[in-house]
Design an enzyme around this catalytic site. Structure first.
Site, short mmCIF file in Angstrom:
data_model
loop_
_atom_site.label_atom_id
_atom_site.label_comp_id
_atom_site.label_asym_id
_atom_site.label_seq_id
_atom_site.Cartn_x
_atom_site.Cartn_y
_atom_site.Cartn_z
N THR A 38 0.86 -0.98 -0.22
CA THR A 38 0.02 -0.28 0.21
C THR A 38 0.77 1.86 -0.19
O THR A 38 2.26 1.19 -0.06
CB THR A 38 -0.88 -0.26 1.14
N THR B 93 -1.42 -3.36 19.37
CA THR B 93 -1.33 -1.98 19.93
C THR B 93 -1.58 -1.55 21.22
O THR B 93 -3.67 -2.13 21.74
CB THR B 93 -2.09 -0.98 19.00
N ASP B 94 -1.25 -0.88 22.28
CA ASP B 94 -2.58 -0.09 23.12
C ASP B 94 -3.44 0.46 22.89
O ASP B 94 -3.69 0.89 23.86
CB ASP B 94 -0.79 1.03 23.81
N GLU B 95 -3.46 0.79 22.30
CA GLU B 95 -4.44 1.98 21.57
C GLU B 95 -5.73 0.77 21.48
O GLU B 95 -6.56 2.21 21.38
CB GLU B 95 -5.02 2.52 19.91
N TYR C 180 -9.43 2.92 13.31
CA TYR C 180 -8.37 2.24 14.02
C TYR C 180 -8.13 1.07 15.14
O TYR C 180 -8.22 -0.23 15.14
CB TYR C 180 -6.92 3.29 13.89
N LYS D 51 -7.86 -2.97 15.43
CA LYS D 51 -7.40 -3.64 15.91
C LYS D 51 -7.92 -4.86 17.25
O LYS D 51 -7.29 -5.70 16.82
CB LYS D 51 -5.70 -2.91 16.65
N LYS E 108 3.23 9.79 10.08
CA LYS E 108 3.31 10.02 12.06
C LYS E 108 4.31 11.27 11.86
O LYS E 108 4.78 10.95 11.63
CB LYS E 108 4.09 8.39 12.34
N HIS F 74 -9.83 12.37 19.80
CA HIS F 74 -8.50 12.36 20.38
C HIS F 74 -8.02 11.93 21.55
O HIS F 74 -8.66 11.90 22.79
CB HIS F 74 -7.17 14.10 20.49
P1 NAD Z 1 3.04 0.79 9.01
O1 NAD Z 1 1.97 1.76 8.11
O2 NAD Z 1 4.46 1.37 7.89
O3 NAD Z 1 3.27 -0.94 8.15
C1 NAD Z 1 1.64 -1.62 7.43
C2 NAD Z 1 2.18 -2.87 6.28
O4 NAD Z 1 1.22 -3.59 5.63
C3 NAD Z 1 2.84 -1.85 5.43
O5 NAD Z 1 4.12 -2.29 4.64
C4 NAD Z 1 1.07 -2.18 3.97
O6 NAD Z 1 1.90 -2.45 2.80
C5 NAD Z 1 1.12 -3.81 4.59
N1 NAD Z 1 0.12 -4.06 4.48
C6 NAD Z 1 -1.40 -2.82 4.48
N2 NAD Z 1 -2.59 -4.13 4.15
C7 NAD Z 1 -2.09 -4.57 3.34
C8 NAD Z 1 -2.99 -5.74 3.07
N3 NAD Z 1 -4.08 -5.86 3.58
N4 NAD Z 1 -2.50 -6.79 3.15
C9 NAD Z 1 -0.64 -7.22 2.59
N5 NAD Z 1 0.29 -6.96 3.41
C10 NAD Z 1 -0.86 -5.20 3.63
O7 NAD Z 1 2.83 0.49 10.00
P2 NAD Z 1 3.86 -0.54 10.63
O8 NAD Z 1 4.01 0.99 11.93
O9 NAD Z 1 4.87 -1.10 11.02
O10 NAD Z 1 2.92 -1.03 12.35
C11 NAD Z 1 3.37 -2.15 11.69
C12 NAD Z 1 2.13 -3.47 12.42
O11 NAD Z 1 2.06 -2.57 14.29
C13 NAD Z 1 0.40 -3.05 12.57
O12 NAD Z 1 -0.23 -4.15 13.31
C14 NAD Z 1 0.38 -1.64 13.69
O13 NAD Z 1 -0.88 -1.72 14.32
C15 NAD Z 1 1.30 -2.12 14.55
N6 NAD Z 1 1.63 -1.01 15.37
C16 NAD Z 1 2.30 -0.11 15.38
C17 NAD Z 1 2.21 0.93 16.04
C18 NAD Z 1 3.34 2.81 15.87
O14 NAD Z 1 4.13 3.01 16.54
N7 NAD Z 1 3.34 2.12 14.07
C19 NAD Z 1 2.57 0.39 17.10
C20 NAD Z 1 1.69 -0.46 18.18
C21 NAD Z 1 1.51 -1.20 17.15
O1 DAU Z 2 0.06 3.49 20.30
C1 DAU Z 2 0.68 2.57 19.29
C2 DAU Z 2 -0.13 3.34 18.07
O2 DAU Z 2 0.56 4.73 17.75
C3 DAU Z 2 0.08 2.48 16.83
O3 DAU Z 2 -1.32 1.34 16.89
C4 DAU Z 2 -0.48 3.39 15.63
O4 DAU Z 2 -0.50 2.27 14.06
C5 DAU Z 2 0.30 4.61 15.39
O5 DAU Z 2 -0.02 4.90 13.69
C6 DAU Z 2 0.10 5.71 16.63
O6 DAU Z 2 -1.01 6.34 16.19
P1 DAU Z 2 -0.89 7.73 17.49
O7 DAU Z 2 -2.34 8.18 16.81
O8 DAU Z 2 -0.40 7.74 19.01
O9 DAU Z 2 0.63 8.25 16.43
P2 DAU Z 2 0.39 9.47 15.31
O10 DAU Z 2 2.08 9.44 15.30
O11 DAU Z 2 -0.25 9.46 14.92
O12 DAU Z 2 0.08 10.36 16.66
C7 DAU Z 2 1.17 10.35 17.76
C8 DAU Z 2 0.56 11.88 18.57
O13 DAU Z 2 0.81 13.05 17.55
C9 DAU Z 2 -1.48 11.76 18.70
O14 DAU Z 2 -1.38 12.04 20.51
C10 DAU Z 2 -1.49 13.08 17.74
C11 DAU Z 2 -0.03 13.61 17.41
N1 DAU Z 2 -0.59 13.99 16.61
C12 DAU Z 2 -0.43 14.05 15.41
C13 DAU Z 2 0.31 13.83 13.87
C14 DAU Z 2 -0.41 13.44 13.00
C15 DAU Z 2 0.37 16.02 16.24
O15 DAU Z 2 0.14 16.43 17.14
N2 DAU Z 2 -0.27 16.36 14.92
C16 DAU Z 2 0.05 15.17 13.53
O16 DAU Z 2 0.12 15.63 12.74
#
Ligand code: NAD
Ligand code: DAU
Length: 340
Positions: A37, A128-130, A152, A156, A191, A278
């Site tokens: 994606t 995720t903690d969410e 989201y 999850k 992010k 939020h």
């Molecule tokens: P990301 O958005 O960077 O990557 C997601 C990946 O999944 C991409 O490579 C995308 O191409 C692939 N994907 C999406 N839809 C798909 C589908 N239908 N089939 C196959 N592949 C698909 O995400 P990330 O931040 O690396 O998060 C990875 C996992 O960890 C997720 O499950 C997310 O919920 C979880 N997570 C993320 C965070 C965070 O802070 N980023 C924290 C806790 C948990």
């Molecule tokens: O907690 C784990 C989660 O963290 C993962 O499960 C999600 O996949 C990941 O996207 C992330 O979610 P958040 O919503 O916490 O992340 P984000 O980076 O979008 O935002 C972090 C914090 O910053 C949140 O309080 C919102 C704020 N924010 C975010 C953006 C994009 C801003 O203030 N400005 C911004 O432009």
């Protein structure tokens, strides 16, 4: 466990996990299964292909496509699946929830069905903690009930519940980790941390939501990957493990840290209208994973320092993304006219 299928392995955490596992375990083979994606990017795995090409393969596919999932498992003799594939950005889930429900719920179901059909050794769900919802006081434990508030987090949570159902009903050997916010190399610049770092490098405004007092437990991505590895090898089947530092930082303090590391002025901070619904604070009780011997190698200060340095040194990775049409359109839709 030697032949892993890493779904979503071309994304941020998945690609860091693939690199970590191939470096650590000489006997492992990994097939990345990813739909590519907007968030999936083979540049994230360029060095993996170069350094570990003999033990690494890539399959372009959707986790919702049951036939393709099964074909990949069969062809690569997969014995375990670690599922990172998901739609992951909360703001996008407010704009277009469909893809979240499709991938994060139905996609998880497809993978669990395949794990059951092939009798896999392990199915690990990266959650995720969410799913606990906002926690204004105290810390979430793995036994707490779920109070999701965004499409989201609800999606999850649906995936998590299916995992527990497949363990309970069909003995699928499931484990789940619930991670806090990851930061580090290869995070798509929607992010907050990569967005703010790359905007600050270019002297562009940093759109801070609301009053910036929301709190997140920002952890270094490789520590998260190590925690998943610990659960894969020492975790108990059917169990859930929270995974984070266990210490929260206010968004305004995270923003100041980025600007200070880069030597940029605080006047770059642009307050914008808050995200609807939020969540103010996530906070994990991490005693269960710590009891397995895992602990983070990076404090928040070390994690943010290493992260900023990576984006400074790797413009080749993020500049093409930020100048692309998809990113520009998203940025406009998300932030235009939002200043307060
Ligand atoms: P990301 O958005 O960077 O990557 C997601 C990946 O999944 C991409 O490579 C995308 O191409 C692939 N994907 C999406 N839809 C798909 C589908 N239908 N089939 C196959 N592949 C698909 O995400 P990330 O931040 O690396 O998060 C990875 C996992 O960890 C997720 O499950 C997310 O919920 C979880 N997570 C993320 C965070 C965070 O802070 N980023 C924290 C806790 C948990
Ligand atoms: O907690 C784990 C989660 O963290 C993962 O499960 C999600 O996949 C990941 O996207 C992330 O979610 P958040 O919503 O916490 O992340 P984000 O980076 O979008 O935002 C972090 C914090 O910053 C949140 O309080 C919102 C704020 N924010 C975010 C953006 C994009 C801003 O203030 N400005 C911004 O432009």
């Amino acid at each position: 466990m030697q032949n892993l299928m890493v779904t979503g392995g071309a994304g941020f955490i998945g690609s860091n996990f693939v690199r970590y596992m191939l470096q650590k375990y000489a006997g492992y083979r990994i097939v990345v299964y990813d739909k590519l994606t907007y968030a999936g990017n083979l540049d994230n795995l360029k060095d993996v292909q170069r350094d570990f090409g003999a033990r690494y393969a890539f399959v372009h596919g959707d986790v919702c496509d049951a036939a393709a999932v099964r074909a990949a498992i069969h062809q690569h003799q997969v014995d375990s699946v670690v599922n990172f594939a998901a739609a992951t950005h909360v703001d996008r889930s407010l704009m277009e929830p469909d893809e979240f429900i499709r991938t994060d719920v139905f996609g998880t179901h497809v993978l669990l069905e395949a794990a059951k059909a092939f009798g896999l050794e392990r199915y690990h769900q990266v959650s995720t903690d969410e799913v606990y919802g906002e926690v204004l006081e105290g810390r979430s434990r793995e036994t707490d009930s779920l109070h999701t508030r965004s499409p989201y987090s609800a999606s999850k949570a649906g995936g998590d519940m299916l995992c527990i159902a497949y363990y309970t009903s069909f003995d699928v050997p499931v484990t789940i980790t619930r991670g806090s916010n990851n930061i580090g190399p290869y995070q798509y610049p929607e992010k907050v941390v990569p967005l703010f770092v790359t905007n600050a490098i270019d002297d562009q405004p940093l759109p801070l939501y609301g009053d910036g007092s929301q709190m997140r437990d920002y952890q270094y991505v490789v520590d998260h990957c190590e925690g998943i590895d610990v659960v894969l090898h020492q975790g108990e089947i059917g169990e859930i493990y929270n995974l984070g530092i266990g210490a929260e930082t206010r968004n305004i303090d995270m923003t100041h840290a980025i600007l200070d590391i880069l030597g940029k002025p605080r006047s770059l901070i642009q307050p914008v209208k808050d995200r609807p619904g939020h969540d103010r604070r996530y906070a994990l009780d991490v005693s269960k994973i710590r009891a397995l011997g895992w602990e983070p190698n990076h404090s928040f200060e070390e994690a943010i320092e290493d992260t900023v340095r990576w984006y400074v040194e790797n413009e080749w990775w993020w500049r093409p993304i930020k100048s692309g049409v998809h990113y520009q359109q998203y940025y406009q839709q998300q932030y235009q006219g939002r200043e307060v």
